[in-house]
Design a protein around this motif. Structure first.
Motif, mmCIF file in Angstrom:
data_model
loop_
_atom_site.group_PDB
_atom_site.id
_atom_site.type_symbol
_atom_site.label_atom_id
_atom_site.label_comp_id
_atom_site.label_asym_id
_atom_site.label_seq_id
_atom_site.Cartn_x
_atom_site.Cartn_y
_atom_site.Cartn_z
ATOM 1 N N VAL A 104 0.694 -1.230 0.076
ATOM 2 C CA VAL A 104 0.155 0.002 -0.010
ATOM 3 C C VAL A 104 0.547 1.329 0.067
ATOM 4 O O VAL A 104 2.003 1.038 0.285
ATOM 5 C CB VAL A 104 -0.831 -0.135 1.274
ATOM 6 C CG1 VAL A 104 -1.927 -1.123 1.082
ATOM 7 C CG2 VAL A 104 -0.309 -0.118 2.517
ATOM 8 N N PHE A 105 0.264 2.308 -0.306
ATOM 9 C CA PHE A 105 0.961 3.647 -0.185
ATOM 10 C C PHE A 105 -0.114 4.723 -0.083
ATOM 11 O O PHE A 105 -1.312 4.671 -0.118
ATOM 12 C CB PHE A 105 1.778 3.963 -1.666
ATOM 13 C CG PHE A 105 0.751 4.255 -2.933
ATOM 14 C CD1 PHE A 105 0.482 5.767 -3.017
ATOM 15 C CD2 PHE A 105 0.325 3.408 -3.469
ATOM 16 C CE1 PHE A 105 -0.378 6.120 -4.184
ATOM 17 C CE2 PHE A 105 -0.565 3.670 -4.470
ATOM 18 C CZ PHE A 105 -0.989 4.848 -5.011
ATOM 19 N N SER A 106 0.325 5.837 0.665
ATOM 20 C CA SER A 106 -0.164 7.181 0.823
ATOM 21 C C SER A 106 0.064 8.249 -0.265
ATOM 22 O O SER A 106 1.343 8.215 -0.328
ATOM 23 C CB SER A 106 -0.160 7.620 2.337
ATOM 24 O OG SER A 106 -0.726 6.339 3.100
ATOM 25 N N LEU A 107 -0.660 9.014 -0.485
ATOM 26 C CA LEU A 107 -0.361 9.985 -1.567
ATOM 27 C C LEU A 107 -0.918 11.334 -0.896
ATOM 28 O O LEU A 107 -2.112 11.359 -0.775
ATOM 29 C CB LEU A 107 -0.578 9.627 -2.895
ATOM 30 C CG LEU A 107 -0.132 10.733 -3.985
ATOM 31 C CD1 LEU A 107 0.429 9.950 -5.216
ATOM 32 C CD2 LEU A 107 -1.132 11.542 -4.151
ATOM 33 N N PHE A 108 -0.415 12.558 -0.945
ATOM 34 C CA PHE A 108 -0.734 13.720 -0.580
ATOM 35 C C PHE A 108 -0.249 14.812 -1.331
ATOM 36 O O PHE A 108 0.855 14.933 -1.495
ATOM 37 C CB PHE A 108 -0.792 13.950 1.039
ATOM 38 C CG PHE A 108 -1.367 13.081 1.937
ATOM 39 C CD1 PHE A 108 -2.590 13.048 2.294
ATOM 40 C CD2 PHE A 108 -0.531 11.985 2.506
ATOM 41 C CE1 PHE A 108 -3.208 12.257 3.058
ATOM 42 C CE2 PHE A 108 -0.984 10.911 3.180
ATOM 43 C CZ PHE A 108 -2.672 11.112 3.567
ATOM 44 N N LEU A 109 -1.233 15.669 -1.828
ATOM 45 C CA LEU A 109 -0.821 16.860 -2.695
ATOM 46 C C LEU A 109 -0.663 18.107 -1.662
ATOM 47 O O LEU A 109 -0.931 18.404 -0.607
ATOM 48 C CB LEU A 109 -1.958 17.259 -3.448
ATOM 49 C CG LEU A 109 -2.235 16.094 -4.840
ATOM 50 C CD1 LEU A 109 -3.501 16.604 -5.388
ATOM 51 C CD2 LEU A 109 -1.208 16.062 -5.403
ATOM 52 N N ASN A 110 0.314 18.828 -2.020
ATOM 53 C CA ASN A 110 0.642 20.276 -1.525
ATOM 54 C C ASN A 110 0.659 21.286 -2.809
ATOM 55 O O ASN A 110 1.524 21.370 -3.759
ATOM 56 C CB ASN A 110 2.050 20.213 -0.925
ATOM 57 C CG ASN A 110 2.535 21.530 -0.640
ATOM 58 O OD1 ASN A 110 1.896 22.506 -0.565
ATOM 59 N ND2 ASN A 110 3.857 21.690 -0.245
ATOM 60 N N LEU A 111 -0.274 22.012 -2.764
ATOM 61 C CA LEU A 111 -0.703 23.124 -3.777
ATOM 62 C C LEU A 111 -0.319 24.578 -3.481
ATOM 63 O O LEU A 111 -0.586 25.355 -4.075
ATOM 64 C CB LEU A 111 -2.096 23.058 -4.201
ATOM 65 C CG LEU A 111 -2.604 21.721 -4.720
ATOM 66 C CD1 LEU A 111 -4.073 21.861 -5.059
ATOM 67 C CD2 LEU A 111 -1.845 21.114 -5.909
ATOM 68 N N SER A 112 0.565 24.556 -2.549
ATOM 69 C CA SER A 112 0.999 25.723 -2.068
ATOM 70 C C SER A 112 1.731 26.754 -2.794
ATOM 71 O O SER A 112 1.412 28.039 -3.325
ATOM 72 C CB SER A 112 1.594 25.805 -0.482
ATOM 73 O OG SER A 112 2.768 24.938 -0.693
ATOM 74 N N GLU A 113 2.811 25.799 -3.429
ATOM 75 C CA GLU A 113 3.627 26.799 -4.270
ATOM 76 C C GLU A 113 2.977 27.198 -5.897
ATOM 77 O O GLU A 113 3.152 28.098 -6.098
ATOM 78 C CB GLU A 113 5.021 25.986 -4.777
ATOM 79 C CG GLU A 113 5.833 26.597 -5.553
ATOM 80 C CD GLU A 113 7.141 25.730 -5.947
ATOM 81 O OE1 GLU A 113 7.753 25.993 -6.916
ATOM 82 O OE2 GLU A 113 7.301 24.545 -5.123
ATOM 83 N N VAL A 114 2.189 26.224 -6.225
ATOM 84 C CA VAL A 114 1.358 26.634 -7.377
ATOM 85 C C VAL A 114 0.429 27.636 -7.287
ATOM 86 O O VAL A 114 0.389 28.492 -8.021
ATOM 87 C CB VAL A 114 0.742 25.328 -8.154
ATOM 88 C CG1 VAL A 114 -0.573 24.903 -7.360
ATOM 89 C CG2 VAL A 114 0.302 25.723 -9.732
ATOM 90 N N ALA A 115 -0.067 27.746 -6.051
ATOM 91 C CA ALA A 115 -0.673 28.881 -5.546
ATOM 92 C C ALA A 115 -0.427 30.272 -5.372
ATOM 93 O O ALA A 115 -0.822 31.211 -5.656
ATOM 94 C CB ALA A 115 -1.880 28.328 -4.302
ATOM 95 N N ASN A 116 0.765 30.348 -4.732
ATOM 96 C CA ASN A 116 1.823 31.116 -4.598
ATOM 97 C C ASN A 116 2.054 31.927 -5.832
ATOM 98 O O ASN A 116 2.378 33.074 -6.066
ATOM 99 C CB ASN A 116 2.741 30.988 -3.708
ATOM 100 C CG ASN A 116 2.520 30.440 -2.295
ATOM 101 O OD1 ASN A 116 1.258 30.651 -1.754
ATOM 102 N ND2 ASN A 116 3.481 29.839 -1.464
ATOM 103 N N ARG A 117 2.562 31.146 -6.865
ATOM 104 C CA ARG A 117 2.945 31.751 -8.144
ATOM 105 C C ARG A 117 1.801 32.597 -8.914
ATOM 106 O O ARG A 117 2.159 33.171 -9.673
ATOM 107 C CB ARG A 117 3.414 30.550 -9.202
ATOM 108 C CG ARG A 117 4.523 29.699 -8.742
ATOM 109 C CD ARG A 117 5.011 28.671 -9.639
ATOM 110 N NE ARG A 117 6.076 27.675 -9.128
ATOM 111 C CZ ARG A 117 6.527 27.026 -9.790
ATOM 112 N NH1 ARG A 117 5.876 26.360 -11.075
ATOM 113 N NH2 ARG A 117 7.433 26.328 -9.568
#
Length: 605
Positions: A423-436
């Motif tokens: 199994v694996f877990s995956l989490f997104l981090n959209l802070s950088e694309v939002a900051n741009r």
């Protein structure tokens, strides 16, 4: 003012009334049309040739239609590009005994982009074609630019003819994977991963720019395993040694028609008009088309469905439940199988005394760990009351294997891709694309873990530690499922788990499956385990095949949904392939972000 409001209300009321009347008229129109067209048969002449267009996509589950697709089908007849495996097998079996059918012609090219193009499905169809030939009816294959899939299926024919300006491929298999790591970095999309299993490589598609050594090792093994399976089948039918086939593949790969004939890969080189003449010697002449009498496979299937409708006075039933595609949380849709929906269907079958045994047909790479466990729990409960047989299709890996563990017997094809116990877990981090783009985030929280699932920031070390613990616990639960379901010791399971992908040929040696066989073999075993005599039962398929009225009902209730861009496969191949890499993100809907899935974005040619 009061008069103005009254005027507005009158106009709104009139619009609502007009809309209601229009909807009622539309419903009435569709219902009447359905009755007028219902039962429209296909006229089949004596001494006809059954045409098997290799471009037909052969899927496991019946299609999920919209009202408009059903309407179009009612007017134009069944589509020529999609049929089910069970329908195809039944049609070929029926044609072998049908005095109106004089022979079988394989023609065209497979579509490798669809799930139905997998080798286990083609292997079962090859067996049906060979039985058709054993019934004393000729089978001819006419090829122009056959893929390896085409040629593999065509070798079941008595004779293979190739077009003089075509070519034949025997250049081996390749498995390529799309990696989005650089693209996500370029766009400022962060990915945080937790995984359990050294070979669990599904998350690599989102974090790397190439294969890890572990992923390369396992992929090479299963690709070579499928290639060995193909060569063995070709060798048996064409009378060419496997060593000779390997030599031809390594030294040349692509063959002009004359070379293919010289090497014994085909039997003749002719244009299509010669094939027409040959078919004319077998079949009757049809004045209406000025050619030999013929019927295409989808139309023959439809005719059989009308004439050989199941007798509902037979109370005893065998149910086939299809799990085909991504497993997602919730209800799912026409493309993805929702854990709640499948679990509900299994629960109904458990409570139905008329259902004596269930075949779970799995053609899935897995998906949401939660949805997978919801399904597996119902499989377990079902197995306590009646026999459960699993039939693995092209893929029954990770979550697809998880839901299979409680079955009484598991069937797989040698080329089935299974295992991937991890199994694996995956989490997104959209802070950088939002900051741009000038978007920032701020807020308050009552405790350190209140924002653990927030996609607007990276997770802290403490949060990652919690996620790792959850991931490892799910992996342990997976191991326990295999250990209990397969009767294996923990150390045996751990040795073959670690997220590693296996072929069906490997899986039977490792104890992950019980027998080699396809859907038909699984159904026969379910009949045996259910204690049913021949002819005393009928087959039901889940999801159920929808007729016009049920599709209309769903349309009125607005229950049939389709996700945005779900038809990206209709785009040009290269664009659709690229877009599909991003589209898999919409399948990642597990509440905890934990997935039991085999590697993403694998295309095999």
């Amino acid at each position: 003012m009061r008069e103005f409001l009254k005027s507005i209300l009158r106009q709104v009321g009139a619009l609502l009334l007009a809309y209601t009347v229009f909807c009622l008229f539309l419903v009435f129109f569709f219902v009447v049309l359905g009755f007028l067209i219902d039962g429209k048969g296909v006229a089949i002449r004596d001494q006809s040739i059954l045409i098997f267009d290799l471009n037909v996509n052969i899927k496991d589950a019946p299609r999920s239609q919209t009202i408009f697709a059903s309407f179009a089908e009612s007017l134009q007849g069944p589509p020529t590009l999609e049929v089910t495996l069970k329908d195809t097998l039944d049609a070929i079996k029926r044609a072998a005994k049908d005095d109106r059918i004089a022979g079988l012609l394989l023609f065209g090219s497979r579509n490798p982009g669809e799930s139905g193009s997998n080798y286990p499905n083609l292997a079962e169809i090859r067996r049906a074609i060979k039985k058709f030939s054993e019934a004393g009816k000729p089978v001819l294959a006419y090829l122009i630019e056959p893929s390896i899939r085409d040629y593999y299926l065509a070798t079941a024919a008595e004779r293979i003819i190739i077009n003089p300006f075509g070519y034949l491929k025997l250049n081996g298999l390749s498995a390529r994977m799309a990696f989005l790591g650089n693209a996500f970095e370029e766009y400022g999309i962060g990915i945080q991963i937790s995984k359990a299993g050294r070979f669990k490589s599904a998350s690599e598609a989102f974090t790397r720019d190439g294969m890890s050594e572990e992923n390369r090792e396992q992929t090479e093994r299963w690709v070579h395993g499928i290639w060995d399976f193909i060569l063995d089948a070709i060798s048996e039918e064409r009378g060419i040694s496997i060593d000779a086939l390997r030599r031809l593949s390594s030294e040349r790969g692509l063959f002009l028609p004359a070379d293919a004939l010289g090497e014994g890969l085909v039997d003749a080189v002719h244009y299509y008009d010669v094939v027409l003449e040959e078919m004319g010697e077998i079949a009757a002449f049809d004045d209406s088309i000025e050619s030999f009498a013929q019927v295409r496979l989808p139309h023959y299937i439809e005719e059989g469905r009308v004439q050989l409708a199941p007798q509902f006075d037979q109370d005893d039933r065998i149910a086939v439940v299809y799990v085909e595609g991504e497993i997602v949380s919730g209800e799912g849709d026409g493309v993805r199988f929702g854990g709640d929906r499948i679990a509900r269907e299994l629960r109904k079958l458990r409570q139905d005394e008329g259902v004596k045994a269930v075949v779970l047909r799995v053609n899935s790479p897995g998906g949401s760990a939660l949805a997978t466990e919801i399904i597996e729990r119902e499989v377990q409960l079902l197995g306590r009351e009646k026999p459960v047989v699993v039939s693995m299709g092209g893929y029954a890996a990770s979550g697809g294997y998880w839901i299979s563990t409680s079955a009484d017997i598991i069937f797989a094809n040698p080329s089935t891709i299974t295992g991937s116990i991890g199994v694996f877990s995956l989490f997104l981090n959209l802070s950088e694309v939002a900051n741009r783009h000038g978007v920032t985030f701020d807020g308050v929280k009552t405790s350190p873990f209140a924002e653990i699932f927030d996609i607007t920031r990276a997770r802290s070390k403490e949060e990652i530690a919690v996620i790792d613990e959850f991931t490892e616990s799910i992996y342990e639960a997976f191991l326990e499922k295999v250990e209990g379901g397969r009767g294996m010791r923990r150390e045996e399971v751990e040795a073959i788990a670690q997220g590693r992908v296996w072929t069906g040929a490997d899986a039977i040696k490792l104890g992950l499956v019980d027998r080699i066989g396809g859907l038909e073999a699984a159904i026969d075993e379910a009949v045996h385990l259910g204690g049913l005599a021949a002819g005393s039962w009928r087959l039901v398929e889940i999801p159920r095949r929808k007729d016009f009225s049920s599709i209309l009902e769903n349309w009125i209730k607005r229950r049939d949904g389709e996700p945005l861009l779900s038809n990206y496969k209709m785009l040009p191949h290269s664009i659709g392939k690229l877009l599909s890499g991003f589209m898999v993100l919409q399948d990642l809907n597990d509440p905890l972000g934990i997935y039991a899935r085999m590697p993403f974005l694998v295309t095999m040619d």
